[in-house]
Design an enzyme around this catalytic site. Structure first.
Site, PDB file in Angstrom:
ATOM      1  N   LYS A 198       0.829  -1.205   0.000  1.00 45.95           N
ATOM      2  CA  LYS A 198       0.000   0.000   0.000  1.00 45.95           C
ATOM      3  C   LYS A 198       0.865   1.258   0.000  1.00 45.95           C
ATOM      4  O   LYS A 198       0.665   2.186  -0.779  1.00 45.95           O
ATOM      5  CB  LYS A 198      -0.936  -0.030   1.219  1.00 45.95           C
ATOM      6  CG  LYS A 198      -1.654   1.264   1.519  1.00 45.95           C
ATOM      7  CD  LYS A 198      -2.601   1.655   0.394  1.00 45.95           C
ATOM      8  CE  LYS A 198      -3.084   3.073   0.550  1.00 45.95           C
ATOM      9  NZ  LYS A 198      -4.337   3.230   1.159  1.00 45.95           N
ATOM     10  N   ASN A 202       1.292   4.151  -3.090  1.00 40.09           N
ATOM     11  CA  ASN A 202       1.039   5.585  -2.912  1.00 40.09           C
ATOM     12  C   ASN A 202       2.313   6.409  -3.070  1.00 40.09           C
ATOM     13  O   ASN A 202       2.290   7.509  -3.628  1.00 40.09           O
ATOM     14  CB  ASN A 202       0.395   5.851  -1.545  1.00 40.09           C
ATOM     15  CG  ASN A 202      -1.120   5.704  -1.611  1.00 40.09           C
ATOM     16  OD1 ASN A 202      -1.667   5.444  -2.673  1.00 40.09           O
ATOM     17  ND2 ASN A 202      -1.792   5.855  -0.484  1.00 40.09           N
ATOM     18  N   CYS A 254      -4.130  10.843   1.960  1.00 42.58           N
ATOM     19  CA  CYS A 254      -3.275   9.657   1.835  1.00 42.58           C
ATOM     20  C   CYS A 254      -1.832   9.952   1.444  1.00 42.58           C
ATOM     21  O   CYS A 254      -0.909   9.569   2.158  1.00 42.58           O
ATOM     22  CB  CYS A 254      -3.873   8.696   0.818  1.00 42.58           C
ATOM     23  SG  CYS A 254      -5.357   7.922   1.429  1.00 42.58           S
TER      24      CYS A 254
HETATM   25  C1  UDX Z   1      -4.827   8.010  -3.370  1.00 39.71           C
HETATM   26  C2  UDX Z   1      -4.585   6.758  -4.233  1.00 39.71           C
HETATM   27  O1  UDX Z   1      -4.859   7.067  -5.614  1.00 39.71           O
HETATM   28  C3  UDX Z   1      -5.447   5.621  -3.753  1.00 39.71           C
HETATM   29  O2  UDX Z   1      -5.165   4.461  -4.509  1.00 39.71           O
HETATM   30  C4  UDX Z   1      -5.119   5.400  -2.274  1.00 39.71           C
HETATM   31  O3  UDX Z   1      -5.727   4.321  -1.733  1.00 39.71           O
HETATM   32  C5  UDX Z   1      -5.443   6.663  -1.491  1.00 39.71           C
HETATM   33  O4  UDX Z   1      -4.625   7.714  -2.002  1.00 39.71           O
HETATM   34  P1  UDX Z   1      -6.678   9.907  -3.228  1.00 39.71           P
HETATM   35  O5  UDX Z   1      -5.628  10.652  -2.472  1.00 39.71           O
HETATM   36  O6  UDX Z   1      -8.027   9.775  -2.635  1.00 39.71           O
HETATM   37  O7  UDX Z   1      -6.177   8.417  -3.561  1.00 39.71           O
HETATM   38  O8  UDX Z   1      -6.904  10.590  -4.668  1.00 39.71           O
HETATM   39  P2  UDX Z   1      -6.062  10.631  -6.032  1.00 39.71           P
HETATM   40  O9  UDX Z   1      -7.049  10.671  -7.134  1.00 39.71           O
HETATM   41  O10 UDX Z   1      -5.023   9.601  -6.086  1.00 39.71           O
HETATM   42  O11 UDX Z   1      -5.398  12.080  -5.985  1.00 39.71           O
HETATM   43  C6  UDX Z   1      -4.407  12.474  -5.049  1.00 39.71           C
HETATM   44  C7  UDX Z   1      -3.886  13.857  -5.412  1.00 39.71           C
HETATM   45  O12 UDX Z   1      -3.077  13.772  -6.590  1.00 39.71           O
HETATM   46  C8  UDX Z   1      -4.997  14.873  -5.729  1.00 39.71           C
HETATM   47  O13 UDX Z   1      -4.670  16.120  -5.161  1.00 39.71           O
HETATM   48  C9  UDX Z   1      -4.982  14.939  -7.247  1.00 39.71           C
HETATM   49  O14 UDX Z   1      -5.454  16.155  -7.774  1.00 39.71           O
HETATM   50  C10 UDX Z   1      -3.491  14.761  -7.519  1.00 39.71           C
HETATM   51  N1  UDX Z   1      -3.202  14.298  -8.883  1.00 39.71           N
HETATM   52  C11 UDX Z   1      -3.706  13.132  -9.329  1.00 39.71           C
HETATM   53  C12 UDX Z   1      -2.397  15.074  -9.703  1.00 39.71           C
HETATM   54  O15 UDX Z   1      -1.927  16.143  -9.302  1.00 39.71           O
HETATM   55  N2  UDX Z   1      -2.122  14.626 -10.961  1.00 39.71           N
HETATM   56  C13 UDX Z   1      -2.608  13.456 -11.445  1.00 39.71           C
HETATM   57  O16 UDX Z   1      -2.289  13.119 -12.610  1.00 39.71           O
HETATM   58  C14 UDX Z   1      -3.427  12.694 -10.603  1.00 39.71           C
END
Ligand code: UDX
Length: 424
Positions: A198, A202, A254
């Site tokens: 996990k 991340n 996360c």
């Molecule tokens: C993340 C993981 O994706 C998930 O698998 C884990 O279990 C929990 O942590 P989460 O934090 O809920 O999920 O959302 P996610 O969609 O992954 O986005 C995290 C951050 O990254 C957001 O601020 C998003 O805007 C940013 N992000 C995402 C980017 O800046 N660029 C991208 O291409 C994708």
């Protein structure tokens, strides 16, 4: 049984109930439990409230206040622990809530039950759980979640993979049967591997974002376009095109927490990582670089009126934890700007932190009048597909700051708007 009705636990409970399992979700917060019994989810996660309502109506989903009540209502074969594991003072995961949840179960667990770590806990926590239980007739397994807030329900129902870590075949088989409805590959491994997987996933994703953001910063200096670079890099199948979007940094409950916790796990084991900490440092600086861009556009931010679309860290959630929008707004306020903001779901959460230091719009349009520029900081559809002709006509100055690199920059430029981001 699922312990904890936050976004991980409630998605787990409601989704398993939707697949025909008998589920009881337990929480120690009476207000939450009462509201859930009425079918009301105390936070916003797309599709979740509908699923909870269906679960209650089918009789597959129940709620209980505390472990004792939970075990009176249902004798579970599997108990998922889905309580919070926030960042502790040294960056490690603070396991105090998790530990007290485990201990609260001890009087009610019966031999053969499986206790599952669903919360994100450092590698090696399973051994601690066995110590806290003080008995060896309960199996302890790890089954990490990979749910993105905003798409957690669909991520759960259509996962890429299920990871299950346990030390004996019977436990692995029992947990596999929980996911028998699911077509995704089930990856079984020992408990420590599942726990670490996990954090690895991340940290890998967060590292990818910080690295791309650094490349965007360099792109800016040489007049390259990061969106085109993203396409070129993503076309390599070894890299892949997802999760490369740059901007003002990532947020959420996360990534920042898990990256720091992985660094600390290494340190606790005598391993000093060289690569992990800069992932967070780059991310923190990214918001500052974005604010510098805003400052450059006006010369001085003192007295400048700005509108902000988006407060949540991700679209389709009301979660503002570690949201780049909150970081950016705080920096802009420090620099003397005044802010009016709107988010389709996160107004209440934002208000808790920002209080009356900003003004809050009733919708996305009202806050544009009198504003000297618009910052788009969350990629909600209503922002991406907005009528930018109206935006152009309403703003006092035609400046759009794209913190997510999600806007159609060319179209906006054709309308006469100046689109400013990092590396675009
Ligand atoms: C993340 C993981 O994706 C998930 O698998 C884990 O279990 C929990 O942590 P989460 O934090 O809920 O999920 O959302 P996610 O969609 O992954 O986005 C995290 C951050 O990254 C957001 O601020 C998003 O805007 C940013 N992000 C995402 C980017 O800046 N660029 C991208 O291409 C994708």
């Amino acid at each position: 049984m699922v312990i904890g009705t936050g976004y991980v636990g409630l998605v787990q409970g409601a989704c398993l109930a939707s697949q025909g399992h008998q589920v009881i979700c337990v929480d120690i917060d009476a207000d939450k439990v009462n509201s859930l019994r009425d079918g009301k989810v105390p936070f916003f996660e797309e599709g979740l409230e509908v699923l909870v309502g269906e679960g209650i109506a089918s009789g597959n989903l129940q709620f209980a206040l505390g472990a004792e009540e939970g075990f009176t209502q249902l004798t579970p074969e599997v108990v998922f622990l889905a309580v919070g594991t926030p960042t502790g003072v040294d960056g490690s995961a603070d396991l105090s809530i998790f530990e007290s949840a485990v201990k609260s179960l001890v009087p009610y667990l019966t031999p053969g039950m499986v206790l599952v770590e669903k919360s994100t806990v450092p590698a090696g926590t399973g051994k601690k759980v066995l110590e806290w239980l003080g008995r060896d007739d309960i199996a302890v397994a790890s089954n990490p979640e990979f749910l993105r807030e905003g798409t957690a329900v669909s991520d759960f129902l259509k996962p890429d993979r299920i990871v299950i870590g346990a030390d004996d075949i019977a436990t692995l088989e029992m947990l596999k049967s929980v996911y028998a409805w699911c077509e995704a590959p089930v990856l079984t491994m020992n408990r420590e591997s599942a726990e670490l997987a996990k954090y690895a996933a991340n940290t890998m994703l967060a590292a990818r974002l910080s690295l791309m953001n650094e490349i965007a910063n360099i792109a800016d200096l040489i007049g390259a376009n990061i969106s085109e670079i993203e396409t070129a890099v993503g076309a390599d199948p070894r890299i892949g095109s997802k999760f490369l979007r740059t901007g003002a940094g990532f947020g959420g409950s996360c990534f920042p927490k898990d990256v720091l916790a992985l660094e600390q796990t290494g340190r606790d084991l005598g391993y000093e990582s060289q690569l992990i900490r800069p992932i967070i440092d780059v991310n923190t600086r990214q918001a500052e670089i974005f604010v510098d861009k805003v400052r450059e556009a006006y010369g001085d931010l003192d007295g400048i009126k700005l509108a902000v679309w988006g407060l949540a860290f991700n679209a389709k959630t009301d979660d503002t934890r570690e949201s780049p929008a909150m970081r950016i707004i705080n920096l802009l306020l420090e620099a003397g700007a005044s802010i009016s903001a709107y988010d389709p779901a996160a107004m209440n959460e934002a208000r808790k932190e920002l209080k009356d230091r900003i003004t809050y719009g009733k919708d996305q349009w009202g806050i544009l009048s009198g504003a000297q520029g618009l910052l788009v900081l969350t990629e909600w559809d209503v922002f991406l597909s907005a009528d930018y002709g109206v935006v152009m006509r309403t703003l006092e100055q035609p400046l759009i700051f794209d913190g997510k690199h999600a806007l159609p920059a060319e179209t906006l430029r054709d309308l006469g708007l100046q689109v400013i981001g990092i590396g675009i």
